[in-house]
Every structure is written in C-alpha cells, then in structure tokens.
Design a protein around this motif. Structure first.
Motif, PDB file in Angstrom:
ATOM      1  N   GLY A  14       0.807  -1.217   0.000  1.00  0.00           N
ATOM      2  CA  GLY A  14       0.000   0.000   0.000  1.00  0.00           C
ATOM      3  C   GLY A  14       0.841   1.268   0.000  1.00  0.00           C
ATOM      4  O   GLY A  14       0.319   2.359  -0.194  1.00  0.00           O
ATOM      5  N   ASP A  15       2.177   1.126   0.214  1.00  0.00           N
ATOM      6  CA  ASP A  15       3.061   2.297   0.188  1.00  0.00           C
ATOM      7  C   ASP A  15       3.113   2.873  -1.222  1.00  0.00           C
ATOM      8  O   ASP A  15       3.488   2.175  -2.163  1.00  0.00           O
ATOM      9  CB  ASP A  15       4.498   1.905   0.565  1.00  0.00           C
ATOM     10  CG  ASP A  15       4.656   1.626   2.036  1.00  0.00           C
ATOM     11  OD1 ASP A  15       4.780   2.591   2.792  1.00  0.00           O
ATOM     12  OD2 ASP A  15       4.649   0.428   2.415  1.00  0.00           O
ATOM     13  N   ARG A  16       2.737   4.166  -1.337  1.00  0.00           N
ATOM     14  CA  ARG A  16       2.892   4.816  -2.641  1.00  0.00           C
ATOM     15  C   ARG A  16       4.262   5.475  -2.687  1.00  0.00           C
ATOM     16  O   ARG A  16       4.482   6.513  -2.067  1.00  0.00           O
ATOM     17  CB  ARG A  16       1.773   5.826  -2.865  1.00  0.00           C
ATOM     18  CG  ARG A  16       1.982   6.618  -4.140  1.00  0.00           C
ATOM     19  CD  ARG A  16       0.732   7.330  -4.578  1.00  0.00           C
ATOM     20  NE  ARG A  16      -0.132   6.443  -5.326  1.00  0.00           N
ATOM     21  CZ  ARG A  16      -0.924   6.868  -6.331  1.00  0.00           C
ATOM     22  NH1 ARG A  16      -0.945   8.128  -6.671  1.00  0.00           N
ATOM     23  NH2 ARG A  16      -1.682   6.012  -6.975  1.00  0.00           N
ATOM     24  N   PRO A  36      14.916  13.082   1.048  1.00  0.00           N
ATOM     25  CA  PRO A  36      15.130  12.339   2.292  1.00  0.00           C
ATOM     26  C   PRO A  36      14.909  10.843   2.108  1.00  0.00           C
ATOM     27  O   PRO A  36      14.329  10.412   1.104  1.00  0.00           O
ATOM     28  CB  PRO A  36      14.078  12.929   3.234  1.00  0.00           C
ATOM     29  CG  PRO A  36      13.045  13.540   2.358  1.00  0.00           C
ATOM     30  CD  PRO A  36      13.740  13.963   1.112  1.00  0.00           C
ATOM     31  N   SER A  37      15.363  10.054   3.056  1.00  0.00           N
ATOM     32  CA  SER A  37      15.154   8.610   3.026  1.00  0.00           C
ATOM     33  C   SER A  37      13.655   8.315   2.898  1.00  0.00           C
ATOM     34  O   SER A  37      12.846   8.954   3.561  1.00  0.00           O
ATOM     35  CB  SER A  37      15.731   8.007   4.301  1.00  0.00           C
ATOM     36  OG  SER A  37      15.723   6.625   4.209  1.00  0.00           O
ATOM     37  N   GLY A  38      13.313   7.404   2.010  1.00  0.00           N
ATOM     38  CA  GLY A  38      11.906   7.064   1.801  1.00  0.00           C
ATOM     39  C   GLY A  38      11.213   7.921   0.766  1.00  0.00           C
ATOM     40  O   GLY A  38      10.025   7.749   0.498  1.00  0.00           O
ATOM     41  N   LYS A  41      13.625   7.571  -4.255  1.00  0.00           N
ATOM     42  CA  LYS A  41      14.777   7.620  -5.174  1.00  0.00           C
ATOM     43  C   LYS A  41      15.152   6.235  -5.700  1.00  0.00           C
ATOM     44  O   LYS A  41      15.313   6.036  -6.903  1.00  0.00           O
ATOM     45  CB  LYS A  41      15.987   8.260  -4.476  1.00  0.00           C
ATOM     46  CG  LYS A  41      15.699   9.643  -3.894  1.00  0.00           C
ATOM     47  CD  LYS A  41      16.919  10.262  -3.240  1.00  0.00           C
ATOM     48  CE  LYS A  41      17.471   9.494  -2.056  1.00  0.00           C
ATOM     49  NZ  LYS A  41      16.549   9.433  -0.887  1.00  0.00           N
ATOM     50  N   SER A  42      15.299   5.274  -4.782  1.00  0.00           N
ATOM     51  CA  SER A  42      15.666   3.917  -5.226  1.00  0.00           C
ATOM     52  C   SER A  42      14.570   3.314  -6.077  1.00  0.00           C
ATOM     53  O   SER A  42      14.849   2.648  -7.084  1.00  0.00           O
ATOM     54  CB  SER A  42      15.885   2.973  -4.044  1.00  0.00           C
ATOM     55  OG  SER A  42      16.754   3.530  -3.133  1.00  0.00           O
ATOM     56  N   THR A  43      13.349   3.542  -5.685  1.00  0.00           N
ATOM     57  CA  THR A  43      12.225   3.002  -6.459  1.00  0.00           C
ATOM     58  C   THR A  43      12.258   3.547  -7.880  1.00  0.00           C
ATOM     59  O   THR A  43      12.073   2.801  -8.843  1.00  0.00           O
ATOM     60  CB  THR A  43      10.892   3.360  -5.777  1.00  0.00           C
ATOM     61  OG1 THR A  43      10.863   2.791  -4.465  1.00  0.00           O
ATOM     62  CG2 THR A  43       9.709   2.838  -6.573  1.00  0.00           C
ATOM     63  N   ILE A  45      14.845   4.671  -9.644  1.00  0.00           N
ATOM     64  CA  ILE A  45      15.950   4.072 -10.402  1.00  0.00           C
ATOM     65  C   ILE A  45      15.612   2.626 -10.776  1.00  0.00           C
ATOM     66  O   ILE A  45      15.849   2.178 -11.896  1.00  0.00           O
ATOM     67  CB  ILE A  45      17.261   4.190  -9.595  1.00  0.00           C
ATOM     68  CG1 ILE A  45      17.755   5.639  -9.708  1.00  0.00           C
ATOM     69  CG2 ILE A  45      18.296   3.196 -10.064  1.00  0.00           C
ATOM     70  CD1 ILE A  45      19.172   5.869  -9.285  1.00  0.00           C
ATOM     71  N   ARG A  46      15.015   1.894  -9.843  1.00  0.00           N
ATOM     72  CA  ARG A  46      14.694   0.483 -10.117  1.00  0.00           C
ATOM     73  C   ARG A  46      13.548   0.315 -11.087  1.00  0.00           C
ATOM     74  O   ARG A  46      13.446  -0.725 -11.738  1.00  0.00           O
ATOM     75  CB  ARG A  46      14.394  -0.235  -8.803  1.00  0.00           C
ATOM     76  CG  ARG A  46      15.652  -0.402  -7.965  1.00  0.00           C
ATOM     77  CD  ARG A  46      15.350  -1.014  -6.634  1.00  0.00           C
ATOM     78  NE  ARG A  46      16.468  -0.776  -5.728  1.00  0.00           N
ATOM     79  CZ  ARG A  46      16.438  -1.023  -4.429  1.00  0.00           C
ATOM     80  NH1 ARG A  46      15.346  -1.531  -3.886  1.00  0.00           N
ATOM     81  NH2 ARG A  46      17.478  -0.792  -3.678  1.00  0.00           N
ATOM     82  N   CYS A  47      12.675   1.321 -11.184  1.00  0.00           N
ATOM     83  CA  CYS A  47      11.619   1.249 -12.203  1.00  0.00           C
ATOM     84  C   CYS A  47      12.224   1.374 -13.606  1.00  0.00           C
ATOM     85  O   CYS A  47      11.756   0.738 -14.556  1.00  0.00           O
ATOM     86  CB  CYS A  47      10.594   2.358 -12.002  1.00  0.00           C
ATOM     87  SG  CYS A  47       9.390   2.024 -10.685  1.00  0.00           S
TER      88      CYS A  47
HETATM   89  P1  ADP Z   1      17.488   3.078   0.842  1.00  0.00           P
HETATM   90  O1  ADP Z   1      18.922   2.905   1.289  1.00  0.00           O
HETATM   91  O2  ADP Z   1      17.342   3.264  -0.622  1.00  0.00           O
HETATM   92  O3  ADP Z   1      16.723   4.076   1.634  1.00  0.00           O
HETATM   93  P2  ADP Z   1      16.196   1.097   2.439  1.00  0.00           P
HETATM   94  O4  ADP Z   1      17.311   0.843   3.401  1.00  0.00           O
HETATM   95  O5  ADP Z   1      15.036   1.941   2.815  1.00  0.00           O
HETATM   96  O6  ADP Z   1      16.814   1.649   1.073  1.00  0.00           O
HETATM   97  O7  ADP Z   1      15.625  -0.278   1.903  1.00  0.00           O
HETATM   98  C1  ADP Z   1      16.449  -1.398   1.679  1.00  0.00           C
HETATM   99  C2  ADP Z   1      15.646  -2.464   0.950  1.00  0.00           C
HETATM  100  O8  ADP Z   1      14.391  -2.712   1.588  1.00  0.00           O
HETATM  101  C3  ADP Z   1      15.296  -2.052  -0.481  1.00  0.00           C
HETATM  102  O9  ADP Z   1      15.383  -3.176  -1.312  1.00  0.00           O
HETATM  103  C4  ADP Z   1      13.853  -1.586  -0.391  1.00  0.00           C
HETATM  104  O10 ADP Z   1      13.162  -1.797  -1.609  1.00  0.00           O
HETATM  105  C5  ADP Z   1      13.316  -2.463   0.706  1.00  0.00           C
HETATM  106  N1  ADP Z   1      12.267  -1.772   1.486  1.00  0.00           N
HETATM  107  C6  ADP Z   1      12.288  -0.489   1.899  1.00  0.00           C
HETATM  108  N2  ADP Z   1      11.159  -0.179   2.543  1.00  0.00           N
HETATM  109  C7  ADP Z   1      10.407  -1.301   2.557  1.00  0.00           C
HETATM  110  C8  ADP Z   1       9.128  -1.638   3.093  1.00  0.00           C
HETATM  111  N3  ADP Z   1       8.362  -0.738   3.710  1.00  0.00           N
HETATM  112  N4  ADP Z   1       8.673  -2.890   2.923  1.00  0.00           N
HETATM  113  C9  ADP Z   1       9.416  -3.780   2.276  1.00  0.00           C
HETATM  114  N5  ADP Z   1      10.632  -3.541   1.753  1.00  0.00           N
HETATM  115  C10 ADP Z   1      11.129  -2.313   1.888  1.00  0.00           C
END
Ligand code: ADP
Ligand code: ADP
Length: 237
Positions: A14-16, A36-38, A41-43, A45-47
C-alpha cells in the motif's frame, strides 16, 4: 533520451513510493536525484531498469517503451543501461580486467570457469576504459586488493564496457571519504560529457549533487518538489 510520464509505483503493502513523476533527461545530462530517506529515489531508479514494476505511467528510453516490454525483452534493455552501485558489486576474487569485461556480458559471472574468452576488441575497449579511470596499472590485480575509490573506478569502467545509452547510479559515494567522493563524482561527470551520456545519480549528499551535476531533481514523498539548476536549489527539498 529518457522520458518518464506520470510514473507511479504503489507497493503491494500500500506504500505509494512514486506519484505521477514526469521528466525528461536529454543525452549528456547528469541529473542528481535527491530527497530524504523514503522519498522514492531507489524506487525510481529500479523502475527504469524494471527491477521494480511500475504500477502506472510510462518510461521511454529513446524509442523503446520500457514499461511496455515483456519479461523476455528485459535482458536486451538492461544491456543499454549501465549500473553503478554503492557497494561496487565487484567479484572480489576476479581481476580488475575480468570485472570490467563482465560488464560486456550484462551480468556478473559467479565462478571464474564461467568467464569465456573475450574477443580482442572487447579486451582493448576494457583496457582503454581502465586507462580512462586511471587503473591501467592495476588490470591484473584482484578486485579485493583495491581501495574503495579504486573499486568504484572499476565499477564505472564495467558499466561503460557495454557502451550504455544511460547510466543509473545508486549512491556511488556512500562508502567513500569526502575527497574520494568528489573525485568519483567528477569522474562520472566528465565521462558523461565526453560520451554525451545521460545519467541519473541517486545521491544523499546535497553539496556533492550541487557540485557535480547539471540538474537536480528533488523528491519528497514520491513527488517532484524541485527540478532545476543546482545553483537554484533552495530549502523546498
Ligand atoms: P534506501 O537505502 O534506498 O533508503 P532502504 O534501506 O530503505 O533503502 O531499503 C532497503 C531495501 O528494503 C530495499 O530493497 C527496499 O526496496 C526495501 N524496502 C524499503 N522499505 C520497505 C518496506 N516498507 N517494505 C518492504 N521492503 C522495503
Ligand atoms: P529512497 O530511495 O528515497 O530512500 P525508496 O524508494 O527506498 O526511497 O522508498 C520509497 C517508499 O517506498 C518508502 O516509503 C519505502 O518504505 C517504500 N518501499 C520501498 N521498497 C519497498 C518494498 N519493496 N515494499 C514495500 N514498500 C517499499
């Protein structure tokens, strides 16, 4: 070159992570992705390389609609996109040269026995890349004999060995000291200029992003909150 149109990702939880993100990156442009974290950004790049499946919108690389590709077509797509990682993702027991050549395969081989003999032209390309990143004297050393900065230079050369159209760079300096971080960012920036290569760099450090990118895109809670010249960056991000 790279075009995102209303890119949206909602995880099964459910996380957008991304909401209607749209921007274009022309050839030669180095984009720093900050937030900020969350923030997503990673999402994002991975898309782009479809390690994460978008749930809405479109992504185009040149004329190819990335979001329209079948699973079986992803290998070809990923050969067009060079990846550079935070922890380098080198095979420690292989030599620097072997690590660079593995970029040509599009995956990192697990055992040395899987390394096939490469055509002379590929080896010549790899050697030229090692010269460019300042490691030609280290071609026959094992990756685990190198410093962090040297490893990231190998990571850069490996990404370039497949002659990509786009670089996706995930926190390239997170494991490096400040001086080495600046050297690595400068190297990526210069190489993108030389090759007219587009790059998206996921980078935590705002000062580094400002110093070594052409454009900054700021994400917050999955939305673009800043998009402009690094010199115009303000507190909104
Ligand atoms: P980042 O260093 O990019 O902030 P995180 O440490 O938040 O990454 O996340 C590390 C891994 O956990 C990533 O593969 C991410 O997709 C996954 N992840 C992050 N948040 C969640 C979540 N709420 N539920 C499941 N997996 C998550
Ligand atoms: P960033 O790279 O900016 O730290 P992420 O893309 O890792 O941000 O995460 C964006 C949001 O998506 C966060 O709320 C995170 O918890 C969530 N998320 C990331 N990966 C997953 C996952 N695999 N499953 C569920 N939620 C995830």
């Amino acid at each position: 070159m790279l075009r995102l149109v209303s890119l949206t990702k909602t995880y099964k939880t459910g996380d957008r992570a991304l909401s209607e993100v749209s921007f274009e990156v022309p050839a030669g442009q180095v984009v720093g992705l900050i937030g900020p974290s969350g923030a997503g950004k990673s999402t994002l790049i991975r898309c782009v390389n479809r390690l994460v499946e978008p749930t809405g919108g479109q992504i185009f690389l040149g004329d190819t609609e990335i979001t329209g590709l079948a699973r079986g077509e992803l290998r070809v797509l990923r050969r067009r996109i060079g990846m550079i990682f935070q922890e380098y993702a080198l095979v420690e027991r292989l030599t620097v040269m072997e690590n660079v050549l593995s970029g040509r395969l599009g995956y990192v081989p697990f055992w040395r026995s899987f390394m096939r003999r490469f055509p002379e032209a590929d080896v010549a390309t790899a050697f030229a890349l090692l010269e460019r990143v300042g490691l030609s004297d280290h071609a026959d050393k094992r990756a685990d004999a190198l410093s962090g900065g040297q490893r990231q230079r190998v990571g850069i050369a490996r990404a370039l060995e497949q002659n990509p159209e786009l670089l996706l760079v995930d926190e390239p300096t997170a494991s490096l000291d400040p001086k080495t971080s600046r050297q690595i960012m400068r190297l990526i920036k210069e190489i993108c200029e030389e090759r007219n290569l587009a790059a998206i760099i996921n980078i935590h450090d705002v000062v580094l992003a400002q110093g070594f990118t052409d454009r900054i895109i700021g994400l917050r809670a999955g939305r673009v909150v800043f998009d402009g010249a690094p010199s115009r960056l303000d507190d909104s991000v």
